[in-house]
Design an enzyme around this catalytic site. Structure first.
Site, PDB file in Angstrom:
ATOM      1  N   HIS A  67      37.150 -19.262 -28.527  1.00  0.00           N
ATOM      2  CA  HIS A  67      35.723 -18.920 -28.551  1.00  0.00           C
ATOM      3  C   HIS A  67      34.872 -20.175 -28.702  1.00  0.00           C
ATOM      4  CE1 HIS A  67      35.157 -14.434 -28.758  1.00  0.00           C
ATOM      5  NE2 HIS A  67      36.477 -14.538 -28.781  1.00  0.00           N
ATOM      6  N   ASP A  68      35.315 -21.121 -29.493  1.00  0.00           N
ATOM      7  CA  ASP A  68      34.548 -22.343 -29.661  1.00  0.00           C
ATOM      8  C   ASP A  68      34.449 -23.102 -28.343  1.00  0.00           C
ATOM      9  OD1 ASP A  68      33.120 -24.320 -31.191  1.00  0.00           O
ATOM     10  OD2 ASP A  68      34.908 -25.579 -31.037  1.00  0.00           O
ATOM     11  N   VAL A  71      32.113 -21.727 -25.457  1.00  0.00           N
ATOM     12  CA  VAL A  71      30.664 -21.719 -25.688  1.00  0.00           C
ATOM     13  C   VAL A  71      30.248 -23.111 -26.140  1.00  0.00           C
ATOM     14  CG1 VAL A  71      28.743 -20.646 -26.913  1.00  0.00           C
ATOM     15  CG2 VAL A  71      30.779 -19.300 -26.396  1.00  0.00           C
ATOM     16  N   GLY A  73      31.371 -25.849 -25.278  1.00  0.00           N
ATOM     17  CA  GLY A  73      32.482 -26.787 -25.371  1.00  0.00           C
ATOM     18  C   GLY A  73      33.087 -26.804 -26.756  1.00  0.00           C
ATOM     19  N   SER A  77      30.766 -25.428 -32.788  1.00  0.00           N
ATOM     20  CA  SER A  77      29.507 -24.687 -32.907  1.00  0.00           C
ATOM     21  C   SER A  77      29.742 -23.259 -33.388  1.00  0.00           C
ATOM     22  CB  SER A  77      28.764 -24.676 -31.566  1.00  0.00           C
ATOM     23  OG  SER A  77      29.569 -24.115 -30.540  1.00  0.00           O
ATOM     24  N   GLU A  90      26.186 -18.499 -33.189  1.00  0.00           N
ATOM     25  CA  GLU A  90      27.265 -17.856 -32.435  1.00  0.00           C
ATOM     26  C   GLU A  90      28.034 -16.840 -33.274  1.00  0.00           C
ATOM     27  OE1 GLU A  90      29.783 -20.804 -30.531  1.00  0.00           O
ATOM     28  OE2 GLU A  90      28.027 -22.060 -30.142  1.00  0.00           O
ATOM     29  N   PRO A 161      34.507 -14.612 -21.641  1.00  0.00           N
ATOM     30  CA  PRO A 161      34.849 -13.550 -20.693  1.00  0.00           C
ATOM     31  C   PRO A 161      34.993 -12.208 -21.403  1.00  0.00           C
ATOM     32  CG  PRO A 161      36.757 -14.938 -21.125  1.00  0.00           C
ATOM     33  CD  PRO A 161      35.587 -15.604 -21.785  1.00  0.00           C
ATOM     34  N   THR A 243      56.263  -5.007 -29.053  1.00  0.00           N
ATOM     35  CA  THR A 243      57.194  -5.753 -29.905  1.00  0.00           C
ATOM     36  C   THR A 243      56.412  -6.319 -31.086  1.00  0.00           C
ATOM     37  OG1 THR A 243      56.894  -7.749 -28.561  1.00  0.00           O
ATOM     38  CG2 THR A 243      58.744  -6.290 -27.979  1.00  0.00           C
TER      39      THR A 243
END
Length: 330
Positions: A67-68, A71, A73, A77, A90, A161, A243
């Site tokens: 996630h970092d 968004v 780069g 953030s 964020e 995404p 599993t």
């Protein structure tokens, strides 16, 4: 003996791939060897202890890193708390786990080397060490990232995404970050472990079950995730219900092939597009059949992801004293 030889060859390819990635982004292997020799060991020891106490934390650290990087780069953030001048950072958009854990890792590193190791690098090391603890393979993670100054909530859904994305949307999203179709398929293997919430799953269950989902798998999921009108959207559900849900492995690809994955964005890897044909489906089959090759590819893809829009050297960044605030605000 053949398996051991194959592993050695694959590891050699991985070393070459990781070296080229780090050179391209301005990151370095052993960046802290002189300035903070115990940095990586400190992160590794704390992360290992946390995962020993709670095996679900391995996936949480990998997800935070993803996630970092997607968004703004890989600039940490994602870790910044809201401030009076910016109430919408964020972390206010998606309920991710691991923020307090990262703060504890940072405190441990600060106790060894104050104001030397960035939070962006701590996230990268924690993801690497989570792979080692939860997947039983490890690799070098280049470092030298600086921490950013900004965190903007509106940018999250522009960069991350959606689990409802179909194949072409995923390919476009990854391409915007400099990642390939292979990177998409390989990194999706992280959905072999960790937790999600029912509200990301119920669109494939109600009002009718997605025809690409295994019927037995869907029936079992419905016992965990009720229809949206009945609430329960924030009930936790394991990404891998086939599993060990805390083991990072190539099991994900077996699950995709058998229709036993949670997200549209996972099952769509079996689809075709006008430009790629059934390329991703072939990759799914190959990663399912070759666990060692997948490990090498995953390591290289994670390092490559860790180079997205990084701040290094004289770029406008800093080494934060605490991960949840910039130095001017802490």
């Amino acid at each position: 003996m053949a398996t051991a030889s194959k592993a050695l060859v694959l590891m050699a390819f991985m070393a070459a791939a990781l070296c080229s990635v780090s050179m391209a982004t301005g990151l370095q292997h052993g960046y802290y060897y002189s300035s903070c020799p115990k940095a990586e060991d400190t992160v590794r020891n704390v992360v290992q202890g946390m995962i020993n106490n709670d095996p679900t934390m391995g996936a949480a650290f990998v997800r935070l890193f993803f996630h970092d990087c997607f968004v703004r780069g890989c600039d940490a953030s994602i870790l910044l708390d809201p401030t009076p001048s910016n109430q919408q950072t964020e972390k206010t958009t998606i309920p991710l786990r691991g923020y307090e854990a990262v703060n504890k890792i940072k405190a441990a590193v600060e106790a060894v080397c104050p104001e030397v190791v960035s939070c962006a690098d701590i996230l990268a090391f924690a993801a690497r060490d989570s792979v080692a603890a939860s997947g039983d393979f490890t690799f070098h993670m280049p470092s030298g990232r600086l921490d950013g100054f900004q965190s903007i909530a509106d940018e999250v859904f522009q960069g991350i995404p959606s689990p409802a994305f179909h194949l072409q949307e995923l390919l476009d999203n990854f391409a915007a970050k400099g990642l390939t179709a292979e990177d998409l398929v390989v990194l999706s293997g992280a959905h072999s472990f960790g937790l999600t919430h029912c509200n990301f799953v119920t669109p494939r269950l109600y009002p009718t079950v997605d025809t690409t989902m295994n019927a037995t798998f869907a029936a079992a999921l419905k016992k965990v995730c009720p229809p949206p009108r009945n609430g329960g959207g924030f009930i936790s559900v394991s990404n891998n219900r086939v599993t060990d849900p805390n083991k990072l492995s190539n099991q994900f690809y077996h699950n995709v092939a058998s229709g036993q994955v949670l997200f549209t964005s996972d099952q769509t890897l079996m689809d075709q597009t006008p430009t790629t044909g059934n390329k991703t489906a072939v990759m799914v089959a190959d990663n399912a059949a070759n666990p060692i090759a997948w490990m090498v590819r995953f390591a290289a893809a994670l390092v490559k992801m860790g180079g997205i829009e990084v701040l290094t050297g004289t770029d406008p960044g800093q080494v934060r004293k605490v991960c949840f605030a910039t130095n001017s605000a802490s």
